[in-house]
Design a protein around this motif. Sequence first.
Motif, PDB file in Angstrom:
ATOM      1  N   GLU A   8       0.831  -1.205   0.000  1.00  0.00           N
ATOM      2  CA  GLU A   8       0.000   0.000   0.000  1.00  0.00           C
ATOM      3  C   GLU A   8       0.866   1.256   0.000  1.00  0.00           C
ATOM      4  O   GLU A   8       1.893   1.330   0.660  1.00  0.00           O
ATOM      5  N   TYR A   9       0.414   2.223  -0.705  1.00  0.00           N
ATOM      6  CA  TYR A   9       1.121   3.491  -0.829  1.00  0.00           C
ATOM      7  C   TYR A   9       1.075   4.232   0.515  1.00  0.00           C
ATOM      8  O   TYR A   9       0.001   4.396   1.104  1.00  0.00           O
ATOM      9  N   VAL A  10       2.273   4.686   0.987  1.00  0.00           N
ATOM     10  CA  VAL A  10       2.295   5.418   2.259  1.00  0.00           C
ATOM     11  C   VAL A  10       2.975   6.774   2.132  1.00  0.00           C
ATOM     12  O   VAL A  10       2.943   7.576   3.069  1.00  0.00           O
ATOM     13  N   GLY A  11       3.611   7.049   0.987  1.00  0.00           N
ATOM     14  CA  GLY A  11       4.211   8.377   0.842  1.00  0.00           C
ATOM     15  C   GLY A  11       5.244   8.461  -0.247  1.00  0.00           C
ATOM     16  O   GLY A  11       5.624   7.451  -0.865  1.00  0.00           O
ATOM     17  N   GLU A  12       5.690   9.696  -0.440  1.00  0.00           N
ATOM     18  CA  GLU A  12       6.737   9.987  -1.410  1.00  0.00           C
ATOM     19  C   GLU A  12       7.976  10.441  -0.663  1.00  0.00           C
ATOM     20  O   GLU A  12       7.907  11.016   0.424  1.00  0.00           O
ATOM     21  N   ALA A  13       9.139  10.225  -1.274  1.00  0.00           N
ATOM     22  CA  ALA A  13      10.383  10.634  -0.649  1.00  0.00           C
ATOM     23  C   ALA A  13      11.420  10.917  -1.721  1.00  0.00           C
ATOM     24  O   ALA A  13      11.188  10.663  -2.906  1.00  0.00           O
ATOM     25  N   VAL A  14      12.543  11.447  -1.266  1.00  0.00           N
ATOM     26  CA  VAL A  14      13.676  11.686  -2.156  1.00  0.00           C
ATOM     27  C   VAL A  14      14.860  10.889  -1.621  1.00  0.00           C
ATOM     28  O   VAL A  14      15.275  11.065  -0.477  1.00  0.00           O
ATOM     29  N   LEU A  15      15.353   9.990  -2.437  1.00  0.00           N
ATOM     30  CA  LEU A  15      16.516   9.196  -2.054  1.00  0.00           C
ATOM     31  C   LEU A  15      17.767  10.057  -2.175  1.00  0.00           C
ATOM     32  O   LEU A  15      18.020  10.614  -3.244  1.00  0.00           O
ATOM     33  N   PRO A  16      18.533  10.203  -1.097  1.00  0.00           N
ATOM     34  CA  PRO A  16      19.765  10.993  -1.195  1.00  0.00           C
ATOM     35  C   PRO A  16      20.853  10.222  -1.936  1.00  0.00           C
ATOM     36  O   PRO A  16      20.778   9.008  -2.099  1.00  0.00           O
ATOM     37  N   PHE A  17      21.853  10.922  -2.374  1.00  0.00           N
ATOM     38  CA  PHE A  17      23.033  10.295  -2.959  1.00  0.00           C
ATOM     39  C   PHE A  17      23.634   9.374  -1.909  1.00  0.00           C
ATOM     40  O   PHE A  17      23.981   9.811  -0.809  1.00  0.00           O
ATOM     41  N   THR A  18      23.754   8.078  -2.194  1.00  0.00           N
ATOM     42  CA  THR A  18      24.182   7.094  -1.192  1.00  0.00           C
ATOM     43  C   THR A  18      25.271   6.215  -1.772  1.00  0.00           C
ATOM     44  O   THR A  18      25.054   5.469  -2.732  1.00  0.00           O
ATOM     45  N   ALA A  19      26.457   6.322  -1.173  1.00  0.00           N
ATOM     46  CA  ALA A  19      27.581   5.513  -1.641  1.00  0.00           C
ATOM     47  C   ALA A  19      27.406   4.068  -1.204  1.00  0.00           C
ATOM     48  O   ALA A  19      26.646   3.756  -0.286  1.00  0.00           O
ATOM     49  N   ASP A  20      28.134   3.179  -1.855  1.00  0.00           N
ATOM     50  CA  ASP A  20      28.079   1.763  -1.511  1.00  0.00           C
ATOM     51  C   ASP A  20      28.548   1.574  -0.065  1.00  0.00           C
ATOM     52  O   ASP A  20      29.571   2.120   0.359  1.00  0.00           O
ATOM     53  N   GLY A  21      27.773   0.840   0.732  1.00  0.00           N
ATOM     54  CA  GLY A  21      28.116   0.579   2.126  1.00  0.00           C
ATOM     55  C   GLY A  21      27.601   1.622   3.093  1.00  0.00           C
ATOM     56  O   GLY A  21      27.698   1.439   4.301  1.00  0.00           O
ATOM     57  N   ALA A  22      27.049   2.723   2.576  1.00  0.00           N
ATOM     58  CA  ALA A  22      26.536   3.794   3.440  1.00  0.00           C
ATOM     59  C   ALA A  22      25.082   3.536   3.797  1.00  0.00           C
ATOM     60  O   ALA A  22      24.382   2.757   3.135  1.00  0.00           O
ATOM     61  N   GLU A  23      24.621   4.198   4.864  1.00  0.00           N
ATOM     62  CA  GLU A  23      23.230   4.078   5.276  1.00  0.00           C
ATOM     63  C   GLU A  23      22.411   5.189   4.638  1.00  0.00           C
ATOM     64  O   GLU A  23      22.818   6.348   4.629  1.00  0.00           O
ATOM     65  N   ALA A  24      21.265   4.849   4.127  1.00  0.00           N
ATOM     66  CA  ALA A  24      20.338   5.833   3.561  1.00  0.00           C
ATOM     67  C   ALA A  24      19.176   6.019   4.526  1.00  0.00           C
ATOM     68  O   ALA A  24      18.640   5.050   5.063  1.00  0.00           O
ATOM     69  N   VAL A  25      18.827   7.266   4.792  1.00  0.00           N
ATOM     70  CA  VAL A  25      17.701   7.600   5.657  1.00  0.00           C
ATOM     71  C   VAL A  25      16.716   8.406   4.814  1.00  0.00           C
ATOM     72  O   VAL A  25      17.045   9.484   4.333  1.00  0.00           O
ATOM     73  N   ILE A  26      15.499   7.859   4.651  1.00  0.00           N
ATOM     74  CA  ILE A  26      14.504   8.497   3.784  1.00  0.00           C
ATOM     75  C   ILE A  26      13.284   8.867   4.630  1.00  0.00           C
ATOM     76  O   ILE A  26      12.659   8.006   5.249  1.00  0.00           O
ATOM     77  N   SER A  27      12.971  10.146   4.679  1.00  0.00           N
ATOM     78  CA  SER A  27      11.776  10.617   5.381  1.00  0.00           C
ATOM     79  C   SER A  27      10.647  10.721   4.361  1.00  0.00           C
ATOM     80  O   SER A  27      10.774  11.418   3.362  1.00  0.00           O
ATOM     81  N   TYR A  28       9.529  10.031   4.657  1.00  0.00           N
ATOM     82  CA  TYR A  28       8.477   9.992   3.650  1.00  0.00           C
ATOM     83  C   TYR A  28       7.117  10.487   4.154  1.00  0.00           C
ATOM     84  O   TYR A  28       6.196  10.692   3.355  1.00  0.00           O
TER      85      TYR A  28
END
Length: 285
Positions: free
Chosen positions: A39-59
């Motif tokens: 189910e759709y819960v929101g939209e977000a913008v994926l930040p530039f994320t290098a390999d092995g890094a953690e991505a934090v997405i606020s949606y």
Amino acid sequence: DLIYNGAKMATHPVATIRFKNDTGLTLERGPVTVLDGGEYVGEAVLPFTADGAEAVISYAVELGVHVKEEVKTESQLHSLRLKDGYLLQNSFDIRRTTYRLDNRTAQAKKVLLEHTLDSNYIIFDTPEPAEKTLETQRYRVEAAAGKITEFTVQQRYLYSRREELRNLTYQALQRYFADKLLDESAYNGLKTVLDVLAEISRLEKQIAEQEQNRAKIYKAQEQAQKNMAVLANQGEEGKLRGRYVQQLTQSEEQLAEIERTIGRIQAEIEQKRASLERIIAGLAA
């Protein structure tokens, strides 16, 4: 996760997705659609994320949870030390940040409070954070359904200032002793210092009074000399002139006595100042 950071989003926490990029590739910045169980819960913008890094997405913003921050500060004396005629005071500048989470939903919510660190302060008497970053510490707090939950972060830094002993008061000295920042020996020594300073102050006031009396005599002499200048040497005016001469003679004797008194008081002050130096040197030893 629900993450609250007042600098980024005031009043409400935001729903986030966090994942580690283990694709072996660098993820470019761009829009994403967030689904939960299909189910759709929101939209977000994926930040530039290098390999092995953690991505934090606020949606999404969790409007059912209201967060209010309150910061209170205080200064707390930590220790005292005597050096070079000064009382060195080491004090803590304490900052308490209280987060009040008002959960207006029917379900308990787990919120990560993202507290920004200050390089000058050290966290104390606060539960260990669930997570740490270079700039923040994250504390996991469970906000009960329909209730207000409080969580406080305490931080402090130690600073020093010095106070001249002549500015120390008996009231402050008694407070330091009551708070066990001074032992009995130091307390008695400093009390003696205050007693001597009070004596010096009393003597200095006596000198000021003598100087005021001298100024009055000078003024009276000046007026007498002006009056004499217009008087004749014979007759009634001559008699009046004689009285002025007698008055000037008496005033000169008074001035001489004032000078002797001031000299005696100044000598006493110097003795007490020398005694004061010895007392202070003994305290600092």
